[in-house]
Design a protein around this motif. Structure first.
Motif, mmCIF file in Angstrom:
data_model
loop_
_atom_site.group_PDB
_atom_site.id
_atom_site.type_symbol
_atom_site.label_atom_id
_atom_site.label_comp_id
_atom_site.label_asym_id
_atom_site.label_seq_id
_atom_site.Cartn_x
_atom_site.Cartn_y
_atom_site.Cartn_z
ATOM 1 N N GLY A 1 2.309 21.581 86.489
ATOM 2 C CA GLY A 1 3.572 21.977 87.093
ATOM 3 C C GLY A 1 4.645 22.027 86.029
ATOM 4 N N PHE A 2 5.887 21.988 86.483
ATOM 5 C CA PHE A 2 7.012 22.059 85.561
ATOM 6 C C PHE A 2 7.860 20.796 85.683
ATOM 7 C CE2 PHE A 2 5.653 26.374 86.243
ATOM 8 C CZ PHE A 2 5.767 26.951 84.988
ATOM 9 N N GLU A 3 8.627 20.531 84.638
ATOM 10 C CA GLU A 3 9.419 19.312 84.593
ATOM 11 C C GLU A 3 10.739 19.587 83.876
ATOM 12 O OE1 GLU A 3 7.937 15.060 83.451
ATOM 13 O OE2 GLU A 3 8.589 16.022 81.606
ATOM 14 N N ARG A 4 11.800 19.027 84.420
ATOM 15 C CA ARG A 4 13.095 19.017 83.732
ATOM 16 C C ARG A 4 13.580 17.588 83.605
ATOM 17 N NH1 ARG A 4 17.174 23.900 85.571
ATOM 18 N NH2 ARG A 4 15.640 25.610 85.584
ATOM 19 N N LYS A 5 14.193 17.279 82.463
ATOM 20 C CA LYS A 5 14.747 15.952 82.227
ATOM 21 C C LYS A 5 16.248 16.060 81.969
ATOM 22 C CE LYS A 5 10.639 13.778 80.214
ATOM 23 N NZ LYS A 5 10.118 12.993 79.064
ATOM 24 N N TYR A 6 16.956 15.022 82.411
ATOM 25 C CA TYR A 6 18.404 14.946 82.213
ATOM 26 C C TYR A 6 18.761 13.498 81.869
ATOM 27 C CZ TYR A 6 18.182 19.126 85.261
ATOM 28 O OH TYR A 6 17.871 20.342 85.838
ATOM 29 N N LEU A 7 19.723 13.306 80.989
ATOM 30 C CA LEU A 7 20.280 11.990 80.745
ATOM 31 C C LEU A 7 21.521 11.844 81.614
ATOM 32 C CD1 LEU A 7 19.885 11.648 76.863
ATOM 33 C CD2 LEU A 7 18.393 10.804 78.687
ATOM 34 N N VAL A 8 21.517 10.816 82.461
ATOM 35 C CA VAL A 8 22.555 10.646 83.481
ATOM 36 C C VAL A 8 23.447 9.457 83.122
ATOM 37 C CG1 VAL A 8 23.003 10.256 85.931
ATOM 38 C CG2 VAL A 8 20.981 11.557 85.219
ATOM 39 N N PRO A 9 24.759 9.668 82.963
ATOM 40 C CA PRO A 9 25.660 8.529 82.726
ATOM 41 C C PRO A 9 25.604 7.559 83.899
ATOM 42 C CG PRO A 9 26.788 10.631 82.382
ATOM 43 C CD PRO A 9 25.471 10.940 83.022
ATOM 44 N N GLU A 10 25.749 6.279 83.615
ATOM 45 C CA GLU A 10 25.700 5.285 84.680
ATOM 46 C C GLU A 10 26.768 5.557 85.733
ATOM 47 O OE1 GLU A 10 23.734 2.536 86.608
ATOM 48 O OE2 GLU A 10 23.171 3.092 84.566
ATOM 49 N N PRO B 1 1.696 22.007 77.564
ATOM 50 C CA PRO B 1 1.103 23.176 76.915
ATOM 51 C C PRO B 1 2.116 24.256 76.553
ATOM 52 C CG PRO B 1 0.565 23.130 79.255
ATOM 53 C CD PRO B 1 1.211 21.816 78.936
ATOM 54 N N GLU B 2 3.267 24.228 77.212
ATOM 55 C CA GLU B 2 4.371 25.131 76.879
ATOM 56 C C GLU B 2 5.661 24.466 77.330
ATOM 57 O OE1 GLU B 2 4.792 28.409 80.185
ATOM 58 O OE2 GLU B 2 2.669 28.206 79.653
ATOM 59 N N PRO B 3 6.823 24.869 76.785
ATOM 60 C CA PRO B 3 8.079 24.200 77.122
ATOM 61 C C PRO B 3 8.314 24.135 78.632
ATOM 62 C CG PRO B 3 8.416 25.675 75.270
ATOM 63 C CD PRO B 3 7.012 25.919 75.769
ATOM 64 N N GLY B 4 8.584 22.915 79.112
ATOM 65 C CA GLY B 4 8.886 22.721 80.522
ATOM 66 C C GLY B 4 7.686 22.556 81.424
ATOM 67 N N LYS B 5 6.488 22.913 80.942
ATOM 68 C CA LYS B 5 5.288 22.811 81.762
ATOM 69 C C LYS B 5 4.533 21.531 81.426
ATOM 70 C CE LYS B 5 1.635 25.647 83.734
ATOM 71 N NZ LYS B 5 1.012 26.986 83.768
ATOM 72 N N VAL B 6 4.016 20.855 82.453
ATOM 73 C CA VAL B 6 3.372 19.557 82.271
ATOM 74 C C VAL B 6 1.950 19.592 82.817
ATOM 75 C CG1 VAL B 6 3.421 17.118 82.906
ATOM 76 C CG2 VAL B 6 5.551 18.294 82.370
ATOM 77 N N HIS B 7 1.049 18.989 82.061
ATOM 78 C CA HIS B 7 -0.345 18.805 82.486
ATOM 79 C C HIS B 7 -0.646 17.310 82.395
ATOM 80 C CE1 HIS B 7 -4.770 19.411 82.516
ATOM 81 N NE2 HIS B 7 -4.764 18.420 81.659
ATOM 82 N N LYS B 8 -1.139 16.732 83.478
ATOM 83 C CA LYS B 8 -1.468 15.302 83.471
ATOM 84 C C LYS B 8 -2.868 15.086 84.028
ATOM 85 C CE LYS B 8 1.510 12.037 84.772
ATOM 86 N NZ LYS B 8 2.277 11.121 85.666
ATOM 87 N N HIS C 1 6.817 25.595 90.852
ATOM 88 C CA HIS C 1 7.090 26.929 90.327
ATOM 89 C C HIS C 1 8.540 27.113 89.877
ATOM 90 C CE1 HIS C 1 3.705 27.382 93.246
ATOM 91 N NE2 HIS C 1 3.166 27.987 92.208
ATOM 92 N N ALA C 2 9.483 26.796 90.750
ATOM 93 C CA ALA C 2 10.902 27.009 90.433
ATOM 94 C C ALA C 2 11.715 25.817 90.937
ATOM 95 C CB ALA C 2 11.408 28.299 91.080
ATOM 96 N N LEU C 3 12.710 25.413 90.173
ATOM 97 C CA LEU C 3 13.574 24.306 90.587
ATOM 98 C C LEU C 3 14.335 24.713 91.845
ATOM 99 C CD1 LEU C 3 14.636 21.470 89.721
ATOM 100 C CD2 LEU C 3 16.551 22.677 88.666
ATOM 101 N N PRO C 4 14.240 23.925 92.925
ATOM 102 C CA PRO C 4 14.947 24.276 94.159
ATOM 103 C C PRO C 4 16.447 24.427 93.943
ATOM 104 C CG PRO C 4 13.339 22.570 94.592
ATOM 105 C CD PRO C 4 13.395 22.740 93.098
ATOM 106 N N GLU C 5 17.036 25.363 94.672
ATOM 107 C CA GLU C 5 18.458 25.673 94.526
ATOM 108 C C GLU C 5 19.331 24.451 94.768
ATOM 109 O OE1 GLU C 5 21.813 28.607 96.593
ATOM 110 O OE2 GLU C 5 19.668 28.949 96.927
#
Length: 214
Positions: A11-20, A85-92, A184-188
């Motif tokens: 699938g795909f993955e996005r990461k964010y650093l969140v201020p406390e 395997p490619e930017p944003g895509k994750v295999h586990k 597939h796509a990040l929900p709106e």
């Protein structure tokens, strides 16, 4: 799942650093969109990372990360391989085993990788996780928010004793780490939420930071 018991996830993955300062608003908004995951929604995660003697995984000279993972004080441990395997895509890929099986009875595919690449434990990373899972906009979504991220040097294939309510080691980052996994796509709704909170996708590796700081 095959005869060896491994699970393959893609699938795909996005990461964010969140201020406390934004954590409470984020948790409140996410809680209105998604239910807590089936494991209670909050727990401590302990990940024991393995690498070659010259840290080839850390240096990205070999693909992916190899680790053992335990949730709070459960007796189940997961042997895992995670790659992008490619930017944003994750295999586990992962297999479950009991805590008492360590270190002798690791899954065959995981043990094979240890011998082939001369992998051994390097860092233990622990953190408290808030986890949500459900469907948004036709997408299966898993969202996690990690805090109290800590790391320590670890050279044994055993998990140290801890009470499951807090992490172990030195702090790795201020604030929290948001990860959103989707098919597939990040929900709106989540795209809008992160935008309203001023969050931008970032690259952050707990393991790489642990090598550099702990």
């Amino acid at each position: 799942m095959n005869g060896e018991g491994e699970i393959v996830r893609a699938g795909f993955e996005r990461k964010y650093l969140v201020p406390e300062s934004a954590a409470a608003a984020l948790l409140s908004a996410v809680g209105a969109l998604l239910p807590p995951d089936p494991y209670g929604g909050r727990y401590v995660v302990a990940s024991l990372y393995l690498d070659t003697p010259d840290l080839a995984s850390y240096r990205r000279e070999i693909q992916g990360k190899w680790r053992l993972r335990r949730y709070s004080t459960t007796e189940t441990v997961f042997a895992e391989f995670k790659a992008k395997p490619e930017p944003g895509k994750v295999h586990k890929r992962r297999s479950a085993l009991s805590l008492e099986q360590l270190p002798e009875s690791l899954p065959a595919w995981f043990q094979k990788a240890i011998h082939k690449q001369s992998l051994s434990p390097t860092r233990l990373v622990t953190y408290t996780r808030d986890a949500f899972v459900g469907e948004l906009g036709g997408e299966e979504v898993r969202l996690t928010l990690d805090h109290q991220v800590q790391a320590s040097t670890q050279q044994s294939l055993q998990f140290p004793l801890f009470d499951g309510s807090r992490g172990v080691g030195f702090p790795l980052t201020e604030g929290r780490i948001l990860e959103i996994k989707y098919e597939h796509a990040l929900p709106e709704e989540l795209e809008k939420l992160t935008r309203e909170l001023g969050l931008l996708p970032e690259s952050f590796s707990k393991y790489r930071t642990a090598i550099e700081k702990a």
